[in-house]
Scaffold this motif. Structure first.
Motif, PDB file in Angstrom:
ATOM      1  N   LEU A  79       0.816  -1.215   0.000  1.00 37.99           N
ATOM      2  CA  LEU A  79       0.000   0.000   0.000  1.00 37.99           C
ATOM      3  C   LEU A  79       0.852   1.268   0.000  1.00 37.99           C
ATOM      4  O   LEU A  79       0.606   2.197  -0.761  1.00 37.99           O
ATOM      5  N   SER A  80       1.885   1.288   0.875  1.00 33.90           N
ATOM      6  CA  SER A  80       2.703   2.501   1.015  1.00 33.90           C
ATOM      7  C   SER A  80       3.452   2.816  -0.280  1.00 33.90           C
ATOM      8  O   SER A  80       3.815   3.959  -0.535  1.00 33.90           O
ATOM      9  N   ILE A 116       5.024  16.558  -8.914  1.00 41.49           N
ATOM     10  CA  ILE A 116       4.325  15.303  -8.562  1.00 41.49           C
ATOM     11  C   ILE A 116       4.916  14.144  -9.380  1.00 41.49           C
ATOM     12  O   ILE A 116       5.213  13.070  -8.845  1.00 41.49           O
ATOM     13  N   GLY A 119       8.243  13.131  -8.026  1.00 39.57           N
ATOM     14  CA  GLY A 119       8.064  12.366  -6.782  1.00 39.57           C
ATOM     15  C   GLY A 119       7.659  10.927  -7.054  1.00 39.57           C
ATOM     16  O   GLY A 119       8.225   9.989  -6.485  1.00 39.57           O
ATOM     17  N   VAL A 122      10.537   8.969  -8.493  1.00 37.38           N
ATOM     18  CA  VAL A 122      11.507   8.588  -7.444  1.00 37.38           C
ATOM     19  C   VAL A 122      11.009   7.314  -6.737  1.00 37.38           C
ATOM     20  O   VAL A 122      11.775   6.365  -6.523  1.00 37.38           O
ATOM     21  N   ILE A 123       9.722   7.292  -6.413  1.00 38.38           N
ATOM     22  CA  ILE A 123       9.157   6.117  -5.729  1.00 38.38           C
ATOM     23  C   ILE A 123       9.170   4.893  -6.658  1.00 38.38           C
ATOM     24  O   ILE A 123       9.594   3.809  -6.270  1.00 38.38           O
TER      25      ILE A 123
ATOM     26  N   GLN B  18      -8.028   2.630   3.107  1.00 39.70           N
ATOM     27  CA  GLN B  18      -6.966   2.028   2.276  1.00 39.70           C
ATOM     28  C   GLN B  18      -6.310   0.854   3.000  1.00 39.70           C
ATOM     29  O   GLN B  18      -6.012  -0.172   2.398  1.00 39.70           O
ATOM     30  N   VAL B  74      -3.441  12.877   3.485  1.00 37.05           N
ATOM     31  CA  VAL B  74      -3.745  11.457   3.289  1.00 37.05           C
ATOM     32  C   VAL B  74      -2.500  10.717   2.771  1.00 37.05           C
ATOM     33  O   VAL B  74      -2.274   9.550   3.092  1.00 37.05           O
ATOM     34  N   TYR B  75      -1.657  11.434   2.007  1.00 40.14           N
ATOM     35  CA  TYR B  75      -0.436  10.806   1.473  1.00 40.14           C
ATOM     36  C   TYR B  75       0.629  10.625   2.565  1.00 40.14           C
ATOM     37  O   TYR B  75       1.601   9.921   2.370  1.00 40.14           O
ATOM     38  N   VAL B  78      -1.293   7.461   4.919  1.00 39.11           N
ATOM     39  CA  VAL B  78      -1.317   6.101   4.347  1.00 39.11           C
ATOM     40  C   VAL B  78      -0.001   5.352   4.627  1.00 39.11           C
ATOM     41  O   VAL B  78      -0.044   4.227   5.141  1.00 39.11           O
ATOM     42  N   PRO B  79       1.181   5.951   4.335  1.00 38.44           N
ATOM     43  CA  PRO B  79       2.415   5.222   4.684  1.00 38.44           C
ATOM     44  C   PRO B  79       2.569   4.980   6.191  1.00 38.44           C
ATOM     45  O   PRO B  79       3.038   3.918   6.608  1.00 38.44           O
ATOM     46  N   GLY B  97      10.356  10.271  -2.129  1.00 37.67           N
ATOM     47  CA  GLY B  97       9.441  10.484  -3.253  1.00 37.67           C
ATOM     48  C   GLY B  97       8.107  11.034  -2.791  1.00 37.67           C
ATOM     49  O   GLY B  97       7.530  11.915  -3.429  1.00 37.67           O
ATOM     50  N   THR B  98       7.616  10.536  -1.657  1.00 32.17           N
ATOM     51  CA  THR B  98       6.333  11.007  -1.123  1.00 32.17           C
ATOM     52  C   THR B  98       6.425  12.476  -0.717  1.00 32.17           C
ATOM     53  O   THR B  98       5.498  13.260  -0.973  1.00 32.17           O
ATOM     54  N   MET B 101       6.343  14.516  -3.825  1.00 33.10           N
ATOM     55  CA  MET B 101       5.001  14.477  -4.389  1.00 33.10           C
ATOM     56  C   MET B 101       4.039  15.398  -3.624  1.00 33.10           C
ATOM     57  O   MET B 101       3.245  16.115  -4.228  1.00 33.10           O
ATOM     58  N   ILE B 105       1.811  18.607  -4.823  1.00 34.26           N
ATOM     59  CA  ILE B 105       0.353  18.807  -4.642  1.00 34.26           C
ATOM     60  C   ILE B 105       0.074  20.186  -4.038  1.00 34.26           C
ATOM     61  O   ILE B 105      -0.860  20.879  -4.451  1.00 34.26           O
TER      62      ILE B 105
END
Lengths: 138, 116
Positions: A79-80, A116, A119, A122-123, B18, B74-75, B78-79, B97-98, B101, B105
Motif C-alpha cells: 500500500l505505502s 508530482i 516524486g 523517485v518512488i 486504504q 492522506v499521502y 497512508v504510509p 518520493g512522497t 510528491m 500537490i
C-alpha cells in the motif's frame, strides 16, 4: 534455476500490479469527466433529475470498475508503495478538464504536476523489486 | 472549526479505508477472479464512501485554499498507517518520493497566474 523461475513469476506479478495502476488511473479520470458532465446538467442541482440521468449510472459502474482495479493493485503491491501513484490523477484530471471543459491551467498547476511526476518517478524507481532480488541471492 | 474537523475525519477515514482494503486484498474471501470480496474489503469501501461524503460536506464551507493543505495529509497518513497496521517496510526512497510528491500537490493547488 528454481529461484530464477520464482523471480520471473514474481516480476510478472508486480508488472501486472503496475498495469492495474494504469487501468485505475484511466477509469478514475473517465469517472471524473462523467461526474463533471452530470454535475453540469440538471442532475447537478436536482436529485430527482440525477436519478433519471443515464450518465449517473455510468459513473457508478466506473466507480465500481475503479474499485476493482485498485483492489487488484493492492493484491500485488504494498500500500505505502502503490498509494502515491494515485496522485497522478491530479495531472490526468487537469489535462482532461482543459481538453473537455476548457478549464484554465495555471503556472502553479504545471509546476506542481511536474513535481508530482518527479516524486512518483523517485518512488517507482525504488524498492519494489527488492524482494525479487533477494530471492535470486538465495 | 467544525468543518475542518469533518475534513480531517474524512482524511483519516480515507487512509484507514486504504489499510482495510489492503488487508482485505491479502486474506481469503469470495474469489471474484482478480479480486477477493470479504468483510475488510466491504468495510474499506464503506470507509472510502463515507470519507467522500464527509469531504463534500466539508468542502461546502472550507475554502479551497485550505483544502490544499488538508487533502495531501492522506499521502502522509497512508504510509504511516501501513507501517503501523500492516507492518510494511518504508524505505528512504519511498519517503523521499512522497515528500516531493506532497510538495507538488501543495504547489499544484496554490492560486497562481493563469496560463491558458
Amino acid at each position: 534455476m528454481k529461484n530464477s523461475l520464482a523471480s520471473s513469476t514474481l516480476n510478472n506479478f508486480y508488472l501486472t500490479g503496475y498495469l492495474f495502476i494504469a487501468v485505475f488511473l484511466v477509469i478514475n479520470t473517465a469517472n471524473q469527466i462523467m461526474f463533471k458532465t452530470v454535475a453540469m446538467g440538471p442532475g447537478g442541482s436536482d436529485y430527482l433529475a440525477l436519478i433519471v440521468e443515464p450518465l449517473f449510472y455510468l459513473c457508478i459502474v466506473l466507480f465500481m470498475g475503479q474499485a476493482v482495479a485498485w483492489l487488484a493493485v493492492l493484491r500485488r503491491l504494498p500500500l505505502s508503495y502503490a498509494y502515491p501513484f494515485t496522485s497522478l490523477t491530479v495531472i490526468t484530471i487537469l489535462a482532461s478538464g482543459a481538453f473537455f471543459f476548457g478549464e484554465p491551467i495555471s503556472l502553479g498547476n504545471i509546476l506542481g504536476a511536474l513535481i508530482i511526476m518527479i516524486g512518483v518517478a523517485v518512488i517507482a524507481g525504488g524498492n519494489q523489486h527488492v524482494r525479487v532480488e533477494s530471492l535470486d541471492s538465495l | 472549526m467544525f468543518f475542518y474537523l469533518i475534513l480531517f475525519l474524512a482524511v483519516i477515514l480515507a487512509a484507514a479505508g486504504q489499510v482495510m482494503l489492503k488487508f482485505g486484498a491479502g486474506v481469503g474471501g469470495l474469489d471474484l477472479g482478480i479480486i477477493r470480496l470479504n468483510v475488510w474489503v466491504i468495510l474499506g469501501l464503506g470507509a472510502m464512501v463515507m470519507s467522500m461524503l464527509l469531504s463534500v460536506r466539508g468542502l461546502s464551507v472550507v475554502p479551497m485554499r485550505d483544502m490544499a493543505f488538508i487533502l495531501p495529509t492522506v499521502y502522509v497518513l497512508v504510509p504511516v498507517f501501513s507501517r503501523i497496521f500492516l507492518k510494511e517496510r518504508l524505505n528512504g526512497r519511498t519517503v523521499f518520493g512522497t515528500v516531493i510528491m506532497i510538495a507538488g500537490i501543495f504547489i499544484f493547488n496554490m492560486p497562481t497566474m493563469q496560463l491558458f
